[in-house]
Design a protein around this motif. Structure first.
Motif, PDB file in Angstrom:
ATOM      1  N   SER A 230       0.642  -1.238  -0.042  1.00 18.88           N
ATOM      2  CA  SER A 230      -0.024  -0.093  -0.075  1.00 18.88           C
ATOM      3  C   SER A 230       0.956   1.331   0.107  1.00 18.88           C
ATOM      4  O   SER A 230       2.023   1.112   0.041  1.00 18.88           O
ATOM      5  N   THR A 231       0.252   2.401  -0.289  1.00 20.33           N
ATOM      6  CA  THR A 231       0.979   3.649  -0.335  1.00 20.33           C
ATOM      7  C   THR A 231       0.440   4.595   0.869  1.00 20.33           C
ATOM      8  O   THR A 231      -0.706   4.687   1.002  1.00 20.33           O
ATOM      9  N   GLN A 233      -0.176   7.913   1.515  1.00 19.35           N
ATOM     10  CA  GLN A 233      -0.549   9.059   0.909  1.00 19.35           C
ATOM     11  C   GLN A 233      -0.154  10.395   1.744  1.00 19.35           C
ATOM     12  O   GLN A 233       0.362  10.384   2.905  1.00 19.35           O
ATOM     13  N   PRO A 322      -5.380   7.270   7.742  1.00 21.96           N
ATOM     14  CA  PRO A 322      -6.728   6.625   7.330  1.00 21.96           C
ATOM     15  C   PRO A 322      -6.562   5.452   6.535  1.00 21.96           C
ATOM     16  O   PRO A 322      -5.333   4.990   6.353  1.00 21.96           O
ATOM     17  N   ALA A 323      -7.670   4.789   6.348  1.00 18.11           N
ATOM     18  CA  ALA A 323      -7.364   3.287   5.883  1.00 18.11           C
ATOM     19  C   ALA A 323      -6.752   3.409   4.448  1.00 18.11           C
ATOM     20  O   ALA A 323      -6.967   4.554   3.602  1.00 18.11           O
ATOM     21  N   PRO A 324      -6.118   2.312   4.028  1.00 19.56           N
ATOM     22  CA  PRO A 324      -5.237   2.653   2.765  1.00 19.56           C
ATOM     23  C   PRO A 324      -6.664   2.573   1.620  1.00 19.56           C
ATOM     24  O   PRO A 324      -7.725   1.866   1.595  1.00 19.56           O
ATOM     25  N   THR A 325      -6.300   3.339   0.402  1.00 16.50           N
ATOM     26  CA  THR A 325      -7.268   3.675  -0.600  1.00 16.50           C
ATOM     27  C   THR A 325      -7.066   2.495  -1.856  1.00 16.50           C
ATOM     28  O   THR A 325      -7.684   2.419  -2.632  1.00 16.50           O
ATOM     29  N   ASP A 326      -5.843   1.707  -1.313  1.00 17.08           N
ATOM     30  CA  ASP A 326      -5.475   1.007  -2.503  1.00 17.08           C
ATOM     31  C   ASP A 326      -5.694  -0.513  -2.087  1.00 17.08           C
ATOM     32  O   ASP A 326      -6.406  -0.497  -0.807  1.00 17.08           O
ATOM     33  N   SER A 329      -2.690  -4.199   2.025  1.00 19.80           N
ATOM     34  CA  SER A 329      -2.917  -4.179   3.453  1.00 19.80           C
ATOM     35  C   SER A 329      -1.799  -3.226   4.073  1.00 19.80           C
ATOM     36  O   SER A 329      -0.650  -2.902   3.545  1.00 19.80           O
ATOM     37  N   ARG A 330      -2.150  -2.994   5.535  1.00 22.24           N
ATOM     38  CA  ARG A 330      -1.137  -2.123   6.206  1.00 22.24           C
ATOM     39  C   ARG A 330      -0.749  -3.062   7.555  1.00 22.24           C
ATOM     40  O   ARG A 330      -1.329  -2.767   8.458  1.00 22.24           O
TER      41      ARG A 330
END
Length: 385
Positions: A230-231, A233, A322-326, A329-330
């Motif tokens: 994930s990224t 942002q 915030p939760a990942p938008t892609d 997973s985190r």
């Protein structure tokens, strides 16, 4: 091995979209560091690789001259160009990691490094602590240009842009690249953990005053820990620990600018009262005891308290992510997370305390940092609740 000097560069048509190939590789260097640069180039394989030397070595220090030549064509069949400066240490399996990164972001500018005590070092550290494999760079800081990959069209555009800038002076290459990307609305993405480390040693452009300039999370220091997908942002608050002082970095408006101010002036952006941050160490016995232990071991109480405060701000920020938008997973890799934890105090204090002392007190300093991360997360959760 090919040596390239500055000159005109050709443009070949972009190849059809196929599976990612290894980027064309250029190692840029001043002739004083030619041996070091050649040793680096020898560690890299591939047909399209070359050493690029400063075309005006007797002129005033200015890496943009060399960068302009390094980014220039011809590009052959390569869809990307990788430019490394001579004072980096690539991670194990570096080119495989670069190929994977390009496969993940074929159309984006990619940085392989960030400085552990600069703004983007905070972004990378937050990504590592949260399990993200990419950190979107803070756009109005300099671009960490020790090792960067650009798609070929963007590389050619930047080479032309750099040549135009050189007609009016020699701005730093990292600032020139940052402004170039901002003007074109292109975000830079930093690989997490970082794929190269800064070697250190004498700077040719006066950067020694910055002290040790290492990565906030270098892949080899993270035990080969895996990269997330994930990224991370852009955020509305970044903690920043620099020369023993703790700051917050916050956006200044819709134009993408940011400002840095002392943490107690900026942490309100997170909804947490700065008074609660100051009181956090006194509410429980463990951090207070660790602060006393560190002071007894030779770390000034001001510096130990600053390290605690920085960790609390990191904990607040992580809790608010915030939760990942892609699709990624985190879940942080334990080894990657552990290295990022260590470099919160290392990056913030190395310039004022020195690494030998910090390494001697690393165990209590690591525990203090973990306590700060936990306390910050609890403060943010209570505020949100």
């Amino acid at each position: 091995m090919t040596q390239i000097s500055a000159g005109t560069h050709g443009r070949s048509p972009a190849p059809a979209r196929t599976a990612p190939r290894l980027p064309g590789i250029r190692v840029m260097a001043h002739p004083r560091r030619r041996d070091q640069a050649e040793a680096l180039l020898a560690r890299l394989h591939g047909a399209d690789r070359a050493l690029v030397l400063d075309p005006e070595p007797e002129g005033p220090p200015g890496p943009l001259r060399t960068a302009a030549a390094a980014w220039a064509g011809p590009y052959g069949e390569a869809r990307h160009r990788l430019v490394l400066q001579d004072d980096v240490v690539p991670a194990e399996n570096f080119l495989d990691l670069v190929a994977e990164a390009v496969r993940s972001r074929p159309d984006d500018p990619i940085a392989c490094y960030s400085n552990w005590n600069h703004w983007n070092g905070s972004a990378v550290r937050l990504a590592a602590l949260s399990g993200a494999g990419w950190a979107q760079a803070i756009p109005d800081e300099y671009a960490p240009s020790l090792a960067v990959v650009l798609p070929r069209a963007l590389a050619a555009d930047f080479a032309d842009h750099a040549q135009r800038l050189l007609a009016h002076g020699t701005p730093p290459d990292d600032e020139a690249l940052s402004a170039f990307l901002r003007e074109r609305g292109r975000a830079l993405f930093i690989a997490v953990p970082n794929l190269v480390e800064h070697r250190g040693g004498d700077s040719l452009v006066g950067n020694d005053v910055q002290g040790p300039r290492f990565s906030p999370c270098f892949a080899d220091d993270a035990g080969g820990g895996r990269r997330g997908s994930s990224t991370l942002q852009a955020l509305d608050f970044y903690p920043h620990f620099f020369k023993g002082h703790v700051y917050g970095i916050v956006p200044t408006g819709p134009g993408g600018g940011h400002t840095k101010a002392y943490w107690d002036e900026t942490v309100q952006r997170t909804g947490v009262d700065p008074v609660l941050v100051r009181e956090a160490a006194r509410r429980e016995p463990t951090p207070a005891a660790l602060l006393r232990d560190l002071a007894g071991a030779g770390l000034h109480i001001h510096h130990a308290t600053a390290a605690w405060t920085a960790a609390v701000l990191y904990g607040i920020t992580l809790e608010r992510l915030p939760a990942p938008t892609d699709a990624g997973s985190r879940v942080p890799d334990p080894a990657v997370r552990a290295r990022a934890v260590e470099t919160i105090p290392l990056g913030g204090l190395a310039q004022v305390v020195g690494l030998p002392l910090l390494h001697r007190v690393m165990e209590p300093l690591r525990r203090l940092t973990e306590e700060g991360l936990r306390a910050g997360a609890e403060l943010a959760a209570a505020t949100r609740g």
